[in-house]
Design a protein around this motif. Structure first.
Motif, short mmCIF file in Angstrom:
data_model
loop_
_atom_site.label_atom_id
_atom_site.label_comp_id
_atom_site.label_asym_id
_atom_site.label_seq_id
_atom_site.Cartn_x
_atom_site.Cartn_y
_atom_site.Cartn_z
N TRP A 1 0.86 -1.18 0.00
CA TRP A 1 0.00 0.00 0.00
C TRP A 1 0.89 1.23 0.00
O TRP A 1 1.92 1.27 0.66
N GLY A 2 0.51 2.22 -0.75
CA GLY A 2 1.30 3.44 -0.84
C GLY A 2 2.39 3.34 -1.89
O GLY A 2 3.25 4.22 -1.97
N VAL A 3 2.37 2.30 -2.71
CA VAL A 3 3.41 2.12 -3.73
C VAL A 3 3.52 3.33 -4.64
O VAL A 3 4.61 3.69 -5.10
N GLU A 4 2.39 4.02 -4.88
CA GLU A 4 2.40 5.18 -5.78
C GLU A 4 3.29 6.31 -5.28
O GLU A 4 3.72 7.15 -6.04
N ASN A 5 3.60 6.31 -3.98
CA ASN A 5 4.49 7.33 -3.43
C ASN A 5 5.95 7.11 -3.83
O ASN A 5 6.75 8.04 -3.77
N TYR A 6 6.28 5.89 -4.23
CA TYR A 6 7.67 5.54 -4.55
C TYR A 6 7.84 5.17 -6.02
O TYR A 6 8.90 5.40 -6.59
N ALA B 1 12.90 -2.20 -3.40
CA ALA B 1 12.19 -1.23 -2.56
C ALA B 1 12.65 -1.41 -1.12
O ALA B 1 13.25 -2.43 -0.78
N GLU B 2 12.37 -0.44 -0.31
CA GLU B 2 12.74 -0.47 1.10
C GLU B 2 11.58 -1.00 1.93
O GLU B 2 10.43 -0.64 1.69
N TYR B 3 11.88 -1.80 2.94
CA TYR B 3 10.86 -2.29 3.86
C TYR B 3 10.08 -1.12 4.47
O TYR B 3 8.86 -1.16 4.55
N LYS B 4 10.80 -0.09 4.86
CA LYS B 4 10.15 1.05 5.52
C LYS B 4 9.12 1.71 4.62
O LYS B 4 8.16 2.30 5.10
#
Length: 179
Positions: free
Chosen positions: A53-58, A95-98
């Motif tokens: 969730w929030g993948v669109e931010n990265y 991608a980063e876990y955080k």
């Protein structure tokens, strides 16, 4: 979108359904989820899977309605395994876990136990049809009248506020043009 072989597709979000609302409220979480050892990378497993969730931010180009998973490799063995299947995955980016944890509380916190879970499952066990189970879910998760009124009232107030600000801005603009 949700689709079954014997019903027309639902255009609503899963979270606008009784099942989706029950999921969000922790009604369907297993008791073992309340003390999950996989939180905060502490499970001891080689790999953890989760919703990104929030993948669109990265990765703005990866916004997907269906969702996107994250594969968290915690050991060299897991990294080697992931590399061996890389060609069969449609999307694979580092991608980063955080990043995933920032938008998915399920990776960090145990869900709270829904206080109605036990009574819900006792009643569910007595349901003799799928429709009876759906009716039961809807009885637990039907939006309350007060919540519906509050939502509608907020919408009306936002509209009034927007219109009043818009009209005030137009009057101010017209006044300054005449001066």
């Amino acid at each position: 979108m949700i689709q079954s072989t014997n019903t027309p597709p639902l255009e609503d979000s899963i979270y606008e359904t009784a099942y989706g609302r029950g999921f969000l409220e922790g009604m369907f979480s297993r008791p073992s989820c309340e003390k999950c050892p996989a939180k905060n990378m502490e499970s001891g497993s080689d790999i953890t899977l989760g919703d990104f969730w929030g993948v669109e931010n990265y990765f703005p180009d990866l916004v997907m309605q269906e969702g996107l998973s994250i594969i968290i490799c915690k050991t060299p063995r897991a990294h080697a395994l992931l590399e061996s299947v890389r060609g069969s995955l449609s999307v694979l980016r580092p991608a980063e876990y955080k990043w995933a944890a920032a938008h998915n509380e399920g990776l960090r916190f145990d869900p709270r136990k829904n206080p109605h879970r036990d009574s819900f499952f006792r009643k569910l066990a007595k349901c003799r049809s799928d429709q009876a189970a759906v009716n039961l879910m809807e009885s637990y998760f039907r939006p309350k009248l007060l919540a519906k009124i509050k939502t509608k009232l907020k919408s009306v107030l936002k509209c009034i506020l927007y219109r009043s600000l818009f009209l005030a801005g137009r009057k101010e603009k017209n006044h300054s043009e005449k001066s």
